[in-house]
Design an enzyme around this catalytic site. Structure first.
Site, PDB file in Angstrom:
ATOM      1  N   ASP A  42       1.023  -1.262   0.022  1.00 44.77           N
ATOM      2  CA  ASP A  42      -0.006   0.095   0.015  1.00 44.77           C
ATOM      3  C   ASP A  42       1.007   1.318  -0.050  1.00 44.77           C
ATOM      4  OD1 ASP A  42       0.839  -0.123   2.553  1.00 44.77           O
ATOM      5  OD2 ASP A  42      -1.036   0.059   3.570  1.00 44.77           O
ATOM      6  N   SER A  43       1.956   1.151   0.150  1.00 47.01           N
ATOM      7  CA  SER A  43       3.026   2.146  -0.065  1.00 47.01           C
ATOM      8  C   SER A  43       2.829   2.739  -1.362  1.00 47.01           C
ATOM      9  CB  SER A  43       4.480   1.674  -0.004  1.00 47.01           C
ATOM     10  OG  SER A  43       4.913   0.660  -0.604  1.00 47.01           O
ATOM     11  N   ASP A  81      -1.464  -5.915  -0.334  1.00 45.52           N
ATOM     12  CA  ASP A  81      -1.583  -5.529   0.910  1.00 45.52           C
ATOM     13  C   ASP A  81      -3.136  -4.972   1.094  1.00 45.52           C
ATOM     14  OD1 ASP A  81       0.400  -4.864   2.680  1.00 45.52           O
ATOM     15  OD2 ASP A  81       1.141  -3.246   1.842  1.00 45.52           O
ATOM     16  N   LYS A 110      -1.337  -9.163   2.636  1.00 47.36           N
ATOM     17  CA  LYS A 110      -0.739  -8.736   3.807  1.00 47.36           C
ATOM     18  C   LYS A 110      -1.590  -7.872   4.592  1.00 47.36           C
ATOM     19  CE  LYS A 110       3.065  -6.101   3.658  1.00 47.36           C
ATOM     20  NZ  LYS A 110       2.639  -4.897   4.454  1.00 47.36           N
ATOM     21  N   GLU A 112      -1.635  -5.508   8.182  1.00 40.30           N
ATOM     22  CA  GLU A 112      -0.778  -4.886   9.088  1.00 40.30           C
ATOM     23  C   GLU A 112      -1.579  -5.012  10.653  1.00 40.30           C
ATOM     24  OE1 GLU A 112       0.352  -0.858   8.444  1.00 40.30           O
ATOM     25  OE2 GLU A 112       1.027  -1.332   6.360  1.00 40.30           O
ATOM     26  N   GLU A 179       8.814  -4.591  10.404  1.00 35.90           N
ATOM     27  CA  GLU A 179       9.421  -3.390  10.012  1.00 35.90           C
ATOM     28  C   GLU A 179       9.946  -2.128  11.141  1.00 35.90           C
ATOM     29  OE1 GLU A 179       6.749  -1.316   7.160  1.00 35.90           O
ATOM     30  OE2 GLU A 179       7.989   0.532   7.068  1.00 35.90           O
TER      31      GLU A 179
HETATM   32  O1  KIV Z   1       3.612  -1.219   1.680  1.00 41.00           O
HETATM   33  C1  KIV Z   1       4.918  -1.597   1.861  1.00 41.00           C
HETATM   34  O2  KIV Z   1       5.583  -1.244   0.927  1.00 41.00           O
HETATM   35  C2  KIV Z   1       5.098  -2.561   2.705  1.00 41.00           C
HETATM   36  C3  KIV Z   1       6.613  -2.721   2.865  1.00 41.00           C
HETATM   37  C4  KIV Z   1       7.319  -1.695   3.345  1.00 41.00           C
HETATM   38  C5  KIV Z   1       6.927  -4.186   3.628  1.00 41.00           C
HETATM   39  O3  KIV Z   1       4.557  -2.900   3.480  1.00 41.00           O
END
Ligand code: KIV
Length: 262
Positions: A42-43, A81, A110, A112, A179
């Site tokens: 989600d970055s 994500d 994924k 969080e 992280e």
């Molecule tokens: O969204 C992302 O890029 C991440 C990584 C930094 C692990 O979750």
């Protein structure tokens, strides 16, 4: 690589490599590399869309990018994500989001955090969807953390993260991103879990490493947190290429006769 290989790699003490991937063209490049796993993180809200944090990612946006990545990298294990608040709106919306991301082509999701959402995470696993956990500096909690800060420095915080990690393993997560935690904590958690940990700013004691592709390519030379290694001077390469094209165009030496149709 499939989901079962993650634990095999840990048992064989072979570290796992993962990079973020958000679009078709970089997925095509990465499909030809040795990288083990792609993360549609989600970055992408920050890297691709210029937002200040990841809280701006939505399920639709994640699914759009996941579809592009899958088209470009048909052979890679892709993790998508679950975006901000996705697992906090109740079981039905969470499962709806999981469905969208899996149908977009991801092999796993994924998620969080852990506290208050373990039942939903276990339900996703029981539904046949591999779940990767994410603890430490979980960027979706950035406002609660008061910024992007290293987590787990105090004894209390460290033991909370360790206990959360164990609960995520018990809930069926197949791997765990750690992280920005102290290296000693990254190592301790990795030793205590049967599933592999994949670190970013978590030291060398984890079972793998993940970086944001644009960060490791040096696309933003002034972004150089302690944990980041630049593997290329991407910003310079791109700038020189575009300036070269501009110069050749404005001076009239591009295109040549060979680059023109008769
Ligand atoms: O969204 C992302 O890029 C991440 C990584 C930094 C692990 O979750």
């Amino acid at each position: 690589m499939n989901v079962l290989d993650f634990c095999k790699r840990k048992r064989a003490r072979q570290n796992i490599s993962m990079v973020t991937c958000y679009d078709f063209w970089s997925a095509q490049v990465l499909n030809e590399t040795d990288i083990d796993c792609l993360l549609v993180g989600d970055s992408l809200a920050m890297v691709m869309h210029g937002f200040k944090s990841t809280v701006h990612a939505t399920v639709d946006l994640m699914a759009l990018h996941t579809r592009a990545v899958r088209r470009g990298a048909p052979d890679k294990f892709v993790v998508a994500d679950m975006p901000f608040l996705c697992v906090r709106k109740g079981m039905a919306p969470a499962m709806e989001a999981v469905g969208q991301l899996m149908q977009a082509g991801s092999n796993a999701v994924k998620i969080e955090g852990e506290a208050g959402q373990l039942d939903i995470m276990a339900h996703v696993v029981e539904s046949g969807v591999p779940v990767m956990g994410h603890l430490g500096l979980t960027p979706q909690f950035v406002e609660a953390f008061g910024g992007h800060k290293v987590q787990g420095r105090s004894e209390g915080q460290a033991s909370n993260i360790l206990e959360s990690a164990k609960r995520l393993e018990d809930a069926g997560c197949f791997a765990l991103v750690l992280e920005c935690v102290p290296a000693a904590l990254g190592k301790l958690i990795s030793e205590q879990l049967g599933i592999p940990t994949i670190g970013i700013g978590a030291g060398a004691g984890t079972d793998g490493q993940v970086l944001v592709l644009q960060d490791m390519l040096g696309m933003n030379p002034s972004f150089k947190p302690r944990f980041l290694r630049h593997y290329a001077s991407g910003h310079q390469v791109l700038t020189e290429a575009v300036n070269g094209f501009h110069e050749d165009t404005t001076s009239g030496i591009f295109p040549s006769r060979e680059e023109s149709y008769a």
